[in-house]
Design an enzyme around this catalytic site. Sequence first.
Site: not given
Length: 435
Positions: A312, A369
Amino acid sequence: MSETVNGNSITLQDNGSQKTLELPLISGTIGPQVIDIRKLYSETGHFTYDPGFTATGSCESKITYIDGDEGILLYRGYPIEELAEHSDFMEVCYLLLYGELPTAEQKGKFEHDITYHSMIHEQLTQFYRGFRRDAHPMAIMVGVVGALSAFYHDSTDINDPHQRMVASYRLIAKMPTIASMAYKYSQGQPFMYPQNRLSYAENFLYTTFGVPCEPYEVNPVVARAMDRIFTLHADHEQNASTSTVRLAGSSGANPFACIAAGIASLWGPAHGGANEAVLNMLEQIGSVDNVAQFIEKAKDKDDPFRLMGFGHRVYKNRDPRATVMQKTCHEVLEILGAKDPMFDLAMELERIALEDEYFIEKKLYPNVDFYSGIILRAIGFPTSMFTVLFALARTVGWIAQWKEMIEDPSQKIGRPRQLYTGPTQRPYVPVEQRA
């Protein structure tokens, strides 16, 4: 220019002019101190250059705190893992808006008020029919949310606290209805009206997948998963779309226009399209048999292939939201008995990422995600709806940030500076004299 840190200030010295300027250091409740540069330009004639504002604090906020190195995300001080595990989205909405978790009475009233704002103006159904059937749902969302100010004139005065509250409730309540209608329109199915007996997540699933010709029973595991996805995406500090909402709001624009601006910003693939990119990557890999080959491609820095949904930009350690989402993902796949080669492929990728030394060393763990894309596919959402769901969840965060900005006495209209590199002043040349 040189600098010296001294206690609660930092001293800058311009080596050219020999001027010095003492800039205060401001401390938050958590996190690094920040340098107050508000007088920098007026005192020195210089301003800072920070593309992307990655080293610039644009505002003071009490809503969300992120520590990317430690993998921490707090909503009003509460760890996201605890809220996702023990709370629900309506309670989190109240927390983000008002700063504290509600009492049982406050929560009941809040849920009632949101529920009874969930229908949209009937004329808006005609507005949908102005779009092409193959319009992207996000295009519809931007248009319809922006148009709300044309239907709800009684909640556009940003200087009236009551109108701000009504607009906030309307946006939170109506967003699931607007989103599900965008889906229904793309499918050529009739719109479904929300049911006051259902919870927030249940209503969204009902209005999205229900049809008039038969009853629709909401699966409680799926509804809980949907609620958790909303909770985990409710706010994320000063990201691109939140900053867009604040910047639009700083001009005095009405709240509906500001949220529409946030949706438009979220639509960008670098921001809200990450879980859709995960599904596209899985399609590219194609089969469990190809995983090893693509893992090697991902490790090769000269190969353009990248594993989406791992690591991330903000979290240098594990994404704190991913742990909750991982558990939820496995619950949904089990209860639905989902049979899809893409799920087998995703689970193999997850296994390798959690065991492979390269991924562990680089801290390339599956992020929120990765799991949310798999869950949404299992529930039955097309990838075109993924960013819509993100916008639905993030609406409360945008509103909380917008509300905080409006109520901040130090708030000013946003006006970033620039480093100009174009031509210097030059005289106008008549067209007949131009070479």
